[in-house]
Each structure stands twice: as C-alpha cells, then as structure tokens.
Write a protein that holds these residues in place. Sequence first.
Motif, PDB file in Angstrom:
ATOM      1  N   UNK A 176      24.345  90.867  25.236  1.00 52.42           N
ATOM      2  CA  UNK A 176      25.401  89.960  25.693  1.00 52.42           C
ATOM      3  C   UNK A 176      25.813  89.056  24.554  1.00 52.42           C
ATOM      4  N   UNK A 177      26.350  87.886  24.917  1.00 49.29           N
ATOM      5  CA  UNK A 177      26.737  86.913  23.891  1.00 49.29           C
ATOM      6  C   UNK A 177      26.197  85.542  24.294  1.00 49.29           C
ATOM      7  N   UNK A 178      25.447  84.912  23.394  1.00 52.10           N
ATOM      8  CA  UNK A 178      24.819  83.617  23.706  1.00 52.10           C
ATOM      9  C   UNK A 178      23.645  83.806  24.643  1.00 52.10           C
ATOM     10  N   UNK A 179      22.831  84.826  24.372  1.00 55.51           N
ATOM     11  CA  UNK A 179      21.767  85.184  25.321  1.00 55.51           C
ATOM     12  C   UNK A 179      20.362  84.943  24.754  1.00 55.51           C
ATOM     13  N   UNK A 180      20.279  84.266  23.625  1.00 54.78           N
ATOM     14  CA  UNK A 180      18.963  84.159  22.983  1.00 54.78           C
ATOM     15  C   UNK A 180      17.959  83.371  23.842  1.00 54.78           C
ATOM     16  N   UNK A 181      18.463  82.484  24.731  1.00 54.83           N
ATOM     17  CA  UNK A 181      17.528  81.698  25.556  1.00 54.83           C
ATOM     18  C   UNK A 181      16.807  82.581  26.581  1.00 54.83           C
ATOM     19  N   UNK A 182      17.270  83.811  26.743  1.00 47.96           N
ATOM     20  CA  UNK A 182      16.656  84.678  27.751  1.00 47.96           C
ATOM     21  C   UNK A 182      15.415  85.389  27.227  1.00 47.96           C
ATOM     22  N   UNK A 183      15.167  85.231  25.932  1.00 45.66           N
ATOM     23  CA  UNK A 183      13.990  85.876  25.345  1.00 45.66           C
ATOM     24  C   UNK A 183      12.717  85.345  25.998  1.00 45.66           C
ATOM     25  N   UNK A 184      12.670  84.019  26.180  1.00 47.55           N
ATOM     26  CA  UNK A 184      11.443  83.367  26.642  1.00 47.55           C
ATOM     27  C   UNK A 184      10.951  83.925  27.992  1.00 47.55           C
ATOM     28  N   UNK A 185      11.798  83.912  29.047  1.00 46.11           N
ATOM     29  CA  UNK A 185      11.291  84.448  30.317  1.00 46.11           C
ATOM     30  C   UNK A 185      10.856  85.903  30.231  1.00 46.11           C
ATOM     31  N   UNK A 186      11.524  86.699  29.416  1.00 43.98           N
ATOM     32  CA  UNK A 186      11.130  88.112  29.283  1.00 43.98           C
ATOM     33  C   UNK A 186       9.763  88.199  28.614  1.00 43.98           C
ATOM     34  N   UNK A 187       9.610  87.343  27.616  1.00 43.35           N
ATOM     35  CA  UNK A 187       8.350  87.295  26.874  1.00 43.35           C
ATOM     36  C   UNK A 187       7.201  86.849  27.784  1.00 43.35           C
ATOM     37  N   UNK A 188       7.504  85.887  28.662  1.00 39.90           N
ATOM     38  CA  UNK A 188       6.452  85.325  29.536  1.00 39.90           C
ATOM     39  C   UNK A 188       6.127  86.223  30.731  1.00 39.90           C
TER      40      UNK A 188
END
Length: 323
Positions: free
Chosen positions: A42-54
């Motif tokens: 997507x665009x501007x989606x870097x904040x979604x890394x954390x929940x996927x990681x957790x």
Amino acid sequence: MKRKVLVVADLRANQLRNVSLEALGGANTLADGGEVAAVVIGHGVSSLVQPLSEHGANHVYVIDHADLAQYVPDAYEAAVSQAIEAFDPQVVLFAHSAIGRDVAPALAAKHKAGQVSDIIHVELAGDDMLFTRPIYAGKAFAKVKASGHVVFATIRPNNLPMPEQTSEQADVVNIDYAAPANLRTKVREVLKKASSGVDLSEAKIIVSGGRGVKSADGFKPLYELAEVLGAAVGASRGACDAGYCDYSMQIGQTGKVVTPDLYIACGISGAIQHLAGMSNSKIIVAINKDPEAPIFKVADYGIVGDLFDVVPALSSEARKVLA
Ligand code: FAD
C-alpha cells in the motif's frame, strides 16, 4: 515438515483487517516450525509492521508506493509476486476478501499452483496440509488436502483463532515496487459509500433486517440496537430489493458471507439463499412474528413477536446491562 508460509496482509482504509492476524495463526500451524512472513502492500503502511510482527510473522516485507495507494489488480499482483520471489514460500495465504478473491486465483494460475478458497480451519496430518471449507452454501464441510510446490489459499474472516500477542520482533525488509510495464488500470477517483463504520464481514455482532422492517425508516430501531451492541447492520436481499437499504449490506449467497459471534435476524424469513451467508454464525437469534418461519430452524434463540416491539426492548435492556 517445515514450510515457508507467506501471509498477504489485507487492508481497509490503510488499517489491518483482523483476518490478516488470524491468517498468521493459520500460517504458524502450516509452517510446522518453519518460517512465517507477511507482506504489507500500500502507501503509508509502515506502521502496520508492528502488529504483524507481534502476531507471529518472522519476516515482514513492506512494499510501499504511491501507485499502490488504491487497489489495482495488475499492480497488486506484481507486488505480491515480488514478495513471493523474495521469500519463496510453499504456501501463500490471503483474506477471503474482495482483494484476496481477485488476486489469489490469478496468481495461483500464474504459478501453476493449487488454490483453495474460503478456509475456516487449517491442520496438519503428517506431511499433508488439510484445509476445511464450507460447501453447499454452508450445509457441509469439505476437508481439502493440498499438495504441490506452492499452494494459494484464502481465509474466511472470524474463523481462525488470532495468535496471542508477543513481544517478538520480525525482521523488516523493504522491497522497491517494480511497476508492471503494461499496467492496464488506473484509479482516478474513489467515491466512498456511507457505511455504519463496522466492517460487516469482520463484525463480531450483526443486527440484520429483512422485508419485515417494512421501510428504510424501519431499519432505525436496528441501527439503535447495533449502536448499543457495537454491531454492524446487515440485511436480507428481500430488504435490499425493496429499496429499504443498500446492497452493500446484503448477506447471503449473492451477498456477503459472515461468521459473527452473534447474528440477530429481524424480520427475515430464513430463505436458503440467506442462510448460505450467515448459518455458520456462532449464535443466531431470530425475531419473527411468524412462529413457522424457517429462520427458527437455524436459530439458537427464537423470539416470536413484532420486531418493532422486540428490538427497542432489547436495546433498552442492553443499555442497562452495558451501561
Ligand atoms: P421475506 O421472505 O418476505 O420474509 C420477511 C419475514 O419478516 C417473514 O418471515 C415475516 O413473518 C417477517 N415479518 C414481517 N413483519 C414482521 C414484524 N413486524 N416483526 C417480525 N417479523 C416480521 N436472499 C438473501 O437474503 N441473500 C442473498 O444473498 C440471496 N441471494 C439469492 C440468490 C438467488 C439466485 C435467488 C433466487 C434468491 C436470493 N435471495 C437472497 C432471496 C431469497 O430467496 C429470499 O427471497 C429473501 O432472502 C427473502 O428476504 P426476507 O426474509 O427479508 O423476506
């Protein structure tokens, strides 16, 4: 047998849909001690890394580009292919959403791979992967054994348990998006329909209205109950055809398939085509003034009465309990 499993994160308005995290739980089962990765596109989606990681991703691939801000099949397919190339998985999981249903079969065909749709359970039997999916409009379940080098599957929301949150950190890999040379579609503008805010296909509680609500105004008490319960509002095709509500609310064979914890059917007769979309809900409450209405055959709790008396009474009781 250890496997590499890739989950393609499903987004709505740049937010992760829960089904992405549920898919990570399924991915961990299928990986059998191997590796799990997620790709967020997507665009501007870097904040979604954390929940996927957790929630169990060992690796998170991020493909962030302005051209990916809106879903475009060719572009999205190209981006997922880049993640597949980078991770080389044996299994690729998508949400059984509009995007997943569009992209997964196209990519499966491209990779000459098998495709299993609408999964509600995954398990291992020795070295085999077994996927359970509803068939005959939810009246029976098929267990599909998948083999082959790469398998694509789509996961129905609200069915696989979400993995527990951990403090694990995934390694994050940014992939430079390589746009396909012959991009056939461009999104110029997106016109959003007004919606109740709660995503119908992921809602834990749904209050649904049928032709028995009698008019668009007749949905008002249902919206009030939904607000008290934090629920989404759905509808039968009867109500949509009558013009009482928008078709985006339709649940059933030709509408959305939902599996909430609680489904409250108000003034819905229970035609087989409606049941196809909601009969796997965990608890079904039916409100109908006809004691012979077929909906009572699938209901866990039945209330024979006029919905215009029953629904406001439920709202006022729920308000007291939840206050
Ligand atoms: P009705 O069958 O008219 O039932 C209304 C109910 O409301 C009745 O049981 C009545 O007793 C009750 N009622 C009336 N007034 C009150 C009151 N004041 N209080 C309490 N109860 C009251 N349908 C879907 O829903 N989803 C689909 O995806 C779908 N796909 C279809 C695909 C095909 C190919 C076809 C042929 C049909 C499809 N249908 C679908 C239509 C389906 O067959 C039914 O016609 C439809 O579900 C009926 O909607 P309903 O229950 O709201 O209306």
